[in-house]
Write a protein that holds these residues in place. Structure first.
Motif, short mmCIF file in Angstrom:
data_model
loop_
_atom_site.label_atom_id
_atom_site.label_comp_id
_atom_site.label_asym_id
_atom_site.label_seq_id
_atom_site.Cartn_x
_atom_site.Cartn_y
_atom_site.Cartn_z
N MET A 1 35.84 55.54 51.27
CA MET A 1 36.04 54.39 50.38
C MET A 1 37.42 54.41 49.74
SD MET A 1 32.92 53.04 48.12
CE MET A 1 31.98 54.46 48.55
N ASN A 4 39.75 53.04 52.18
CA ASN A 4 39.55 51.59 52.22
C ASN A 4 40.33 50.90 51.11
OD1 ASN A 4 38.57 49.01 52.11
ND2 ASN A 4 36.58 49.58 52.93
N SER A 5 40.19 51.43 49.90
CA SER A 5 40.83 50.76 48.78
C SER A 5 42.35 50.88 48.86
CB SER A 5 40.32 51.33 47.46
OG SER A 5 40.68 52.68 47.37
N ASN A 8 43.58 48.25 51.00
CA ASN A 8 43.51 46.96 50.32
C ASN A 8 44.81 46.64 49.61
OD1 ASN A 8 40.97 46.53 51.06
ND2 ASN A 8 40.03 46.91 49.05
N SER A 11 47.65 45.80 52.07
CA SER A 11 47.49 44.81 53.14
C SER A 11 48.24 43.53 52.78
CB SER A 11 46.00 44.51 53.35
OG SER A 11 45.51 43.81 52.24
N ARG A 14 46.66 37.60 54.42
CA ARG A 14 45.95 37.41 55.68
C ARG A 14 46.56 36.22 56.42
NH1 ARG A 14 41.09 39.81 55.53
NH2 ARG A 14 40.07 38.25 56.83
N ARG A 244 50.48 34.87 45.84
CA ARG A 244 50.34 35.55 44.56
C ARG A 244 48.92 36.12 44.41
NH1 ARG A 244 49.41 34.76 39.50
NH2 ARG A 244 48.42 32.76 39.89
N ARG A 245 47.94 35.32 44.84
CA ARG A 245 46.55 35.77 44.76
C ARG A 245 46.34 36.98 45.65
NH1 ARG A 245 43.73 30.24 45.74
NH2 ARG A 245 43.72 29.38 43.63
N ALA A 246 46.93 36.92 46.87
CA ALA A 246 46.75 38.01 47.81
C ALA A 246 47.35 39.29 47.25
CB ALA A 246 47.41 37.66 49.14
N ALA A 248 47.67 39.97 44.04
CA ALA A 248 47.04 40.35 42.76
C ALA A 248 45.98 41.43 42.96
CB ALA A 248 46.43 39.13 42.10
#
Lengths: 248, 224, 247
Positions: A1, A4-5, A8, A11, A14, A244-246, A248
């Motif tokens: 995990m 995984n984080s 994140n 990344s 997308r 910006r959202r991606a 955040a």
């Protein structure tokens, strides 16, 4: 995990998330803007040099070549905003939402100009700052509805709901137009002393007509160019927001 | 259709029951309405001639501002208490919620207007005991409630709702305001069908169109 | 709608199924391409920090929030086209109790029963109030009830229409031991009756005990999922407590 984080956080956006506009696709907008600029310059020449000075009203009559095309373009902007809003509600399309938004924002500028030129024109010609006949009332009400649409967007909890609510307001506004026109028309019929003054009657000379028609064309092209530019900017704002959202 | 009607009635009965128990909203609108009606006492010289000219305007300015206070609360209370989610969770169509709330607001406004009417007699000697005035007022109030219910749902979720609601409501209800003031003037002049009748027709046409469009648009406002 | 929704819904594969569901709010993405399935006849526990997307996921499943992308099947019905069917078969308990404070619990439940179009509304309202142990408070205003009692009535509200899919967003919050026991029995009854339960909770030990499966949400994504029986409660809480765990 933990792995995984970590992935994140690094990344990138997308690829499925709305790609930014490719450079070059907006070339037609620049040509349009250039054409609008040229048309407005020519229009200015026609208005101030080519068209003759009106005998009764004098120089202030030249405002007419601004006021009438601008007011008609304002109404056009409302029609466009209402139609785009309807399509946005039916199809939930960001593109149509952008068109509705751009048309509203540019429309507010046109309405404001129409009201200011109208006031400056009405004062010497009719002796009042504003004429509350059907057209005058409609102009004023649509201006307020447009401002309401922009405020709705600004005060909504998020852009998606803001767009949807503004679309609802525009559609409801369109639904009230025939009733408002009739009500204001009857009302002004009941209060003639409030509406008409010693106005100017007169036929248009050929040069005046040419100037007026050219002015129509110039302002409509200007409107379309500004709306296209604003809608494209809106799409860029969306793309930035997405990034910006991606991040955040 | 029948399920929708039942759901609308349930929402309406619920609102009436809550209001009958607390009298919160009616108390607020009535108090505000009296203050709004009263302030005109000092706004101009209350001679009979002036009153005949501005009477209908006074009545409708007071009614419209009171209506905005009432419609502000229509959905605000549901949002603040989280019960709007309870309504949205039900399988009832959005239109059912719209009509339930619409009739709730309409009832509140009619009651407030009726209770305020004697105040105009006491303050300005303006008698509103007139069949044509009652018809014009009822029809205009239907339109106010139709538009107000929809805008209330928008404003309840928005920031600065106290500013947003009047900004949206006034231009959208302008045909009603013009029709109601002119219709009231004609009715109080004793003009009946020949004077108030055509305004009444205009208002009723507005009502029909705006009820259809608002109830359709309500689904877009309700979703999150 | 002659058949009971529970029966109709139970024919399709899962009680709740999400495929590639995304939802963004103004500030951030709440859900990022979430795939999740809760089989019929079982309970699924959702873990995650505040802001990990648990509430958004449950609100999407309850058809309260429309996702930006992806497919949602709630009680076997596709959202949003079959939302009315899904709503009739789904019960949801959120952070707010969704009760009118100036009405009594009985009036609240009767109102919701009419709103749901239940034919036996009054009887059903009395029934769920009794099950919730709120009978004694049935005719006092909700305003006068303790938080714990309000929450029980809120759970009763969600059970009114005998939902096949039960969604609970941190249902333990504000409940006393008795209330928690009631809630656990409700969840068990729904799952054992062939329905599906999905609940979000911070209490990992209790959550795993009450669930058949679990899923961990991190930053809007499903970071881990599996069988509750084989799960390691300590590992899950460590992961959630880790610095990168939910940011």
């Amino acid at each position: 995990m933990t792995a995984n984080s970590t992935s994140n956080t690094i990344s990138p956006a997308r690829p499925s998330a709305r790609p930014p506009a490719r450079p070059g696709t907006g070339a037609w907008r620049q040509w349009l803007l250039l054409a609008a600029g040229a048309l407005v310059l020519i229009d200015l020449y026609l208005i101030f040099q080519y068209a003759p000075t009106e005998r009764v009203m004098g120089v202030v009559q030249r405002l007419f070549y601004f006021h009438v095309p601008v007011i008609l373009t304002s109404f056009l902007s409302f029609v466009l905003a209402a139609v785009a809003s309807l399509v946005h509600l039916a199809r939930r399309s960001r593109a149509w939402d952008s068109v509705a938004y751009a048309s509203t924002e540019v429309g507010v500028v046109f309405f404001t100009t129409a009201i200011l030129t109208g006031a400056v024109w009405a004062r010497p010609v009719w002796g009042v700052w504003w004429v509350w006949d059907a057209n005058g009332t409609l102009t004023f009400a649509l201006w307020l509805i447009f401002i309401g649409c922009l405020m709705t967007r600004a005060y909504a909890p998020d852009a998606e709901r803001g767009g949807r609510w503004a679309a609802v307001v525009a559609v409801i506004g369109a639904a009230t137009v025939p009733f408002l026109y009739m009500a204001a028309d009857w009302w002004s019929g009941l209060h003639p002393e409030r509406v008409t003054g010693p106005g100017a009657q007169g036929s248009l000379e050929r040069e005046m007509l040419i100037t007026l028609l050219f002015s129509f064309a110039a302002f409509i092209v200007l409107f379309v160019a500004l709306v296209a530019e604003r809608a494209a900017l809106r799409r860029d704002e969306d793309a930035v927001e997405e990034l910006r959202r991606a991040a955040a | 259709m029948r399920a929708g009607l039942r759901a609308a009635l349930a929402v309406y009965a619920k609102d009436v029951r809550i209001e009958a128990r607390t009298r919160e909203t009616l108390g607020a609108t009535l108090a505000f309405a009296f203050v709004a009606a009263f302030i005109f006492t000092f706004a101009f010289d209350p001679s009979p001639r002036t009153l005949a000219a501005v009477g209908p305007g006074i009545v409708w300015v007071a009614y419209i501002f009171t209506a905005m206070l009432g419609m502000n609360r229509t959905f605000l209370l549901e949002v603040e208490r989280g019960t709007l989610d309870g309504l949205r969770l039900a399988p009832a169509p959005p239109e059912a919620i719209y009509f339930g709330k619409f009739f709730g607001l309409l009832t509140l406004l009619i009651v407030t207007e009726a209770l305020l009417a004697p105040a105009f007699l006491v303050l300005y000697g303006l008698s509103l005991l007139n069949v044509w005035f009652a018809a014009v007022a009822a029809a205009a109030t239907v339109g106010v409630a139709a538009v107000g219910t929809l805008l209330s749902a928008i404003a309840a979720h928005a920031r600065a709702r106290e500013a947003l609601l009047p900004l949206l409501f006034i231009p959208l209800s302008l045909p009603l305001l013009i029709g109601a003031v002119s219709g009231t003037a004609a009715a109080l002049d004793g003009e009946g069908w020949s004077g108030a009748g055509r305004w009444l027709q205009l208002i009723l046409a507005f009502d029909a169109a705006l009820i259809v469009v608002s109830s359709w648009a309500f689904a877009f406002v309700l979703e999150e | 709608m002659d058949e009971r929704p529970a029966k109709r819904a139970a024919r399709s594969g899962y009680g709740l199924e999400l495929r590639g569901v995304s939802k963004a709010y103004a500030a951030a993405r709440a859900l990022r391409s979430v795939d999740l399935a809760a089989p019929w006849g079982s309970a699924l526990a959702l873990f995650g920090r505040n802001g990990a997307g648990k509430s958004t996921l449950l609100r999407v499943a309850a058809a309260l929030v429309k996702p930006d992308a992806g497919e949602v099947l709630a009680a076997g019905f596709t959202l949003p086209p079959q939302a009315a069917n899904a709503r009739a078969a789904t019960g949801y308990v959120g952070h707010r109790n969704m009760l009118y404070p100036d009405l009594t619990p009985e009036e609240n439940l009767r109102f919701y029963a009419r709103l749901y179009g239940l034919p036996d509304g009054e009887r059903r309202a009395a029934e769920v109030l009794r099950d919730a142990g709120a009978e004694r408070w049935a005719s006092r205003r909700v305003r006068a009830l303790s938080n714990g009692m309000q929450k029980r009535v809120a759970v009763a509200r969600a059970l009114l229409h005998r939902p096949a899919l039960l969604l609970l967003d941190e249902p333990d919050a504000g409940l006393d031991a008795q209330g928690k026991a009631f809630l656990a029995s409700v969840a068990r009854a729904v799952a054992e009756g062939g329905g599906a339960v999905v609940f979000a909770t911070h209490d990992i030990e209790r959550g795993l005990a009450a669930a058949d499966r679990y899923a961990v949400l991190q930053d809007g994504r499903v970071a881990a999922q599996g069988s509750a029986a084989e799960a390691d409660a300590a590992a899950i809480s460590d992961a959630l407590a880790a610095p990168g765990g939910g940011a």
